[in-house]
Design a protein around this motif. Structure first.
Motif, short mmCIF file in Angstrom:
data_model
loop_
_atom_site.label_atom_id
_atom_site.label_comp_id
_atom_site.label_asym_id
_atom_site.label_seq_id
_atom_site.Cartn_x
_atom_site.Cartn_y
_atom_site.Cartn_z
N THR A 104 1.07 -1.51 0.42
CA THR A 104 -0.32 0.12 -0.10
C THR A 104 0.88 1.37 -0.05
O THR A 104 0.04 2.31 -0.63
CB THR A 104 -1.02 0.40 1.40
N VAL A 105 1.82 1.22 0.84
CA VAL A 105 2.30 2.69 1.07
C VAL A 105 2.92 2.97 0.00
O VAL A 105 3.35 3.95 -0.72
CB VAL A 105 3.65 2.97 1.99
N THR A 106 3.62 2.28 -1.04
CA THR A 106 5.36 1.91 -2.12
C THR A 106 4.21 2.64 -3.30
O THR A 106 4.27 2.93 -4.44
CB THR A 106 5.52 0.34 -2.45
N ARG A 107 2.52 1.96 -3.25
CA ARG A 107 1.80 2.47 -5.06
C ARG A 107 1.40 3.87 -4.85
O ARG A 107 1.17 4.34 -5.44
CB ARG A 107 0.59 1.29 -3.96
N ILE A 108 2.11 4.29 -3.08
CA ILE A 108 1.92 5.95 -3.74
C ILE A 108 2.46 6.85 -4.45
O ILE A 108 2.05 7.34 -5.14
CB ILE A 108 1.68 6.49 -1.83
N GLY A 109 4.11 6.11 -4.18
CA GLY A 109 5.27 6.54 -4.94
C GLY A 109 4.87 5.69 -6.28
O GLY A 109 5.07 6.58 -7.61
N ASP A 110 4.08 4.56 -6.61
CA ASP A 110 3.65 4.27 -7.79
C ASP A 110 2.58 5.00 -8.94
O ASP A 110 2.73 5.34 -9.63
CB ASP A 110 3.31 2.62 -7.60
N ALA A 111 1.70 5.41 -8.24
CA ALA A 111 0.98 6.36 -8.86
C ALA A 111 1.25 7.49 -9.22
O ALA A 111 0.91 8.31 -9.88
CB ALA A 111 -0.72 6.37 -7.50
N ALA A 112 1.45 8.14 -7.79
CA ALA A 112 2.79 9.59 -8.92
C ALA A 112 3.84 9.63 -9.82
O ALA A 112 3.78 9.99 -10.47
CB ALA A 112 3.60 10.12 -7.73
N GLY A 132 10.52 6.67 -6.96
CA GLY A 132 11.65 6.41 -6.09
C GLY A 132 12.01 6.99 -4.26
O GLY A 132 11.91 5.61 -4.19
N VAL A 133 11.42 7.24 -4.32
CA VAL A 133 11.15 7.56 -2.48
C VAL A 133 9.98 6.70 -2.08
O VAL A 133 10.60 6.42 -0.52
CB VAL A 133 10.50 8.77 -1.84
N GLY A 134 8.82 6.10 -2.80
CA GLY A 134 8.30 5.30 -2.23
C GLY A 134 9.21 3.77 -2.19
O GLY A 134 9.31 3.23 -0.67
N LYS A 135 9.98 2.80 -3.00
CA LYS A 135 10.65 2.03 -3.61
C LYS A 135 11.86 1.53 -2.36
O LYS A 135 12.56 0.98 -2.06
CB LYS A 135 10.49 1.45 -5.23
N VAL A 177 17.58 16.61 0.41
CA VAL A 177 17.16 17.28 1.77
C VAL A 177 16.57 15.68 2.35
O VAL A 177 16.56 15.77 3.24
CB VAL A 177 16.05 17.96 1.81
N ILE A 178 15.49 14.82 1.66
CA ILE A 178 15.21 13.83 1.80
C ILE A 178 16.69 12.98 2.27
O ILE A 178 16.49 12.35 3.06
CB ILE A 178 14.46 13.58 0.91
N GLY A 179 17.23 12.69 0.96
CA GLY A 179 19.02 11.98 2.08
C GLY A 179 19.14 12.60 2.80
O GLY A 179 19.63 11.70 3.88
N ALA A 180 19.28 13.72 3.31
CA ALA A 180 20.40 14.73 4.45
C ALA A 180 18.94 13.90 5.68
O ALA A 180 19.24 13.33 6.47
CB ALA A 180 20.12 14.99 4.20
N ALA A 181 17.65 14.03 5.90
CA ALA A 181 17.28 14.05 6.77
C ALA A 181 17.11 12.93 7.30
O ALA A 181 16.84 12.30 8.45
CB ALA A 181 15.64 14.83 6.15
#
Length: 629
Positions: free
Chosen positions: A175-183, A229-232, A288-292
């Motif tokens: 379910t969570v990875t589907r969010i990124g996949d849809a985007a 990419g963030v989701g996967k 920012v995503i990578g550092a955080a």
């Protein structure tokens, strides 16, 4: 050799089909031969094709093989075309070689499982899907592989589905990875609308002519791809699925973390770098995503008890380093760390699986201890992997790959001292929780008796991965270590060279500080968990520190936040809406079907005369209708 390219993904697919269709009728040895043998053959073919490719082709060469046309709609034609360049070759090598070692390990680890064939069928399909993802010539075929790895993660995380928690973890990951996949799917539509094609090479070659730098449309497109990419890759804010994915068998965890699922996001951003290079905003978001993520996940790993969850948060953190490198434009550094990370993370997960299996499925590190002398092969190989994860200077491959990212986080054109400080802090935290994990697992008093020791089929892959976890780093040395740059030289025709800032401090100083951070983390772990473990308990009695510990342990409250903001409202609305007009329509159709069944069932009287009469009447009606027409 390009005409044999299809064999690399075809062999795992063939293994999956054999095991899925005939696995229950095969002996366990036959299942192992098909399941592991197909991946080993794929790895062997990769070595041969890769060797010929690197030896006899120009640097920017590409192997392509069109197998067939998938479908055609108007002027759009989707082809099943495989493409191999240096970037995809790195990923194919990691997927097949490490995948083969994991499969060999699995033949022993899963030997007692009743669903032996189902396990290897799913693992083969997983490898096939990831190979399609990285070999795809176009984004549509890549998306097929992208969704394939999502399906396989669901099948394997919930492999032991009899336990409710495992099923929940599988659904959560899906379910969570589907969010990124849809985007990402929306991003592909936007690319096709703007570029008129989904062929990756065509998009890369004409990106500068299609999109204006820093325009809104290119930024939105890049961010939509990034969401996929963030989701996967389990980066903020979609990182919550990966720790729960440890519900699957340990070989599954090794495959997901080292060679398949979570590396897909890194590949996507690197492969589509031509689009990301046109948007400073998108690259800043990646940074920012990578550092955080690397900081958040590292601090969370410091508090975990389950050895596999420590490694899971470690993966999230290390992928954060890769995203940081991608964000600052250090493309080859990100891919180099991906490759090295694949070796030592597969090693750590497989060694952890051997420990858990030998300790009667115990996951809690505080219930382990004293394994240094009882499991020497596992200890020494795990130590090698831990040294590489902690990036211990000079003697580990992880030092050379992480040192590049630390160096570029300041000196690259998109870098800054703040990013370098974040990355350096992450290095200290990584060394601390890695040392903690080693001490709790292998030193001190034994809390759980060792059952059976792992056999050669489990220890041999550990030894091979340990060798690569030491020597893989020497294929790319820092500027002041002789500047041997084989890896980046190979990738440079595919990925752009990192643009360096003019005001570059001494690299020796950077490396000294990185070494001090790593050794400082090792000292902290050694001091608090070996020399004076009682101080840890005294710190926990502090109310503020205990609260901070609980906050980090919970993954910084993301689970509770999503549960309160998304999950519970959705369930509440679903319960209210469960008897709406649509549901009543389908309920009515089902009820009407049931009544018709009851009515028709009365015609089944068992009397032969009634059946004959029915046939005669039916025949008369049919003939009468035909005569009338």
């Amino acid at each position: 050799m390009d005409k044999y390219l299809w064999l690399i993904p075809a062999l795992p697919l063939g293994g999956f089909l054999i095991l899925a269709l005939a696995g229950k009728r095969l002996s366990r040895s036959s299942v192992a031969i098909v399941g592991a043998g197909s991946i080993c053959l794929s790895a062997l073919i990769t070595f041969v094709i890769g060797g010929v490719f690197l030896a006899g082709m120009p640097p920017n060469a590409v192997y392509t093989q069109t197998l067939w046309t998938w479908f055609e709609v108007g002027a759009f034609s989707a082809k099943i075309t495989l493409s191999l360049d240096v970037l995809s070759l790195v990923f194919v090598f990691v997927i097949t070689f490490i995948g083969a070692l994991i499969h060999i390990y699995s033949t022993a680890f899963m030997e007692a499982d009743r669903d032996y064939a189902r396990f290897f069928a799913s693992m083969n399909l997983f490898v096939f899907s990831m190979l399609v993802l990285v070999l795809a010539d176009n984004l549509l075929l890549m998306y097929l592989g992208w969704e394939g790895v999502g399906l396989c993660s669901y099948l394997l995380i919930g492999f032991w589905y009899e336990q409710q928690a495992n099923g929940n973890a599988a659904r959560k990951a899906f379910t969570v990875t589907r969010i990124g996949d849809a985007a990402m799917a929306i991003g592909l539509f936007m690319i096709f609308q703007q570029a008129g094609t989904l062929v990756i090479s065509d998009i890369g070659a004409s990106a500068g002519a299609i999109w204006q730098p820093n325009s809104t449309v290119v930024t939105v497109t890049a961010l939509l791809l990034l969401a996929g990419g963030v989701g996967k890759s389990a980066q903020l804010p979609l990182q919550t699925w990966l720790p729960d994915a440890m519900a699957g068998p340990s070989p599954v965890s090794a495959l997901i973390h080292a060679a398949t699922m979570v590396t897909a996001g890194v590949y996507l951003v690197a492969r589509m770098h031509a689009i990301f290079a046109l948007s400073e905003t998108a690259r800043l978001v990646i940074t920012v995503i990578g550092a955080a993520t690397l900081l958040l996940a590292g601090l969370t790993a410091l508090t975990q008890y389950d050895i596999k969850r420590v490694l899971a948060y470690s993966t999230i953190s290390q992928i954060g380093y890769m995203f940081l490198a991608l964000g600052v434009g250090a493309w080859t550094a990100a891919i180099f760390h991906f490759m090295v990370h694949a070796f030592f993370k597969a090693l750590l997960f497989l060694a952890a699986g051997a420990i858990i299996e030998s300790l009667h499925h115990e996951h809690n590190m505080f219930k382990m201890g004293g394994l240094k002398d009882k499991m020497p092969v596992v200890f020494w190989t795990f130590l090698v992997g831990a040294l590489s994860l902690a990036a211990v200077p000079l003697i580990s491959a992880g030092f050379y790959s992480k040192d590049q990212i630390l160096w570029y986080s300041w000196t690259a054109n998109g870098g800054s001292p703040v990013l370098w400080m974040v990355a350096l802090s992450g290095a200290l935290i990584t060394a601390a929780y890695t040392t903690r994990m080693m001490i709790l697992t292998f030193w001190g008093e034994a809390h759980t008796p060792v059952g059976h020791l792992p056999g050669r089929r489990m220890t041999m892959p550990l030894v091979v991965l340990a060798v690569f976890s030491v020597f893989a780093g020497f294929i790319e040395l820092p500027h002041n270590f002789g500047h041997f740059t084989l890896f980046s030289d190979l990738l440079r025709p595919v990925l752009p060279e990192t643009v360096m800032r003019a005001d570059i401090p001494s690299e020796w100083l950077f490396q000294l500080l990185a070494a001090l951070a790593t050794l400082g983390g090792v000292f902290l772990g050694y001091h608090y968990y070996y020399q004076q473990p009682s101080r840890v308990e005294s710190l926990r009695r502090n109310a503020m520190l205990a609260g901070l510990h609980r906050f980090w342990f919970s993954g910084w409250g993301f689970e509770a936040l999503y549960d309160r903001v998304l999950v519970k409202p959705f369930i509440f609305i679903s319960k209210i809406n469960k008897s709406d007009v649509t549901d009543r329509l389908y309920t009515g159709i089902a009820a009407a079907t049931g009544e018709m069944y009851k009515l028709l069932s009365r015609t089944q009287s068992g009397s032969l005369r009634w059946y004959i009469m029915g046939l005669v009447v039916g025949a008369i009606l049919i003939l009468g209708i035909q005569i009338m027409l």
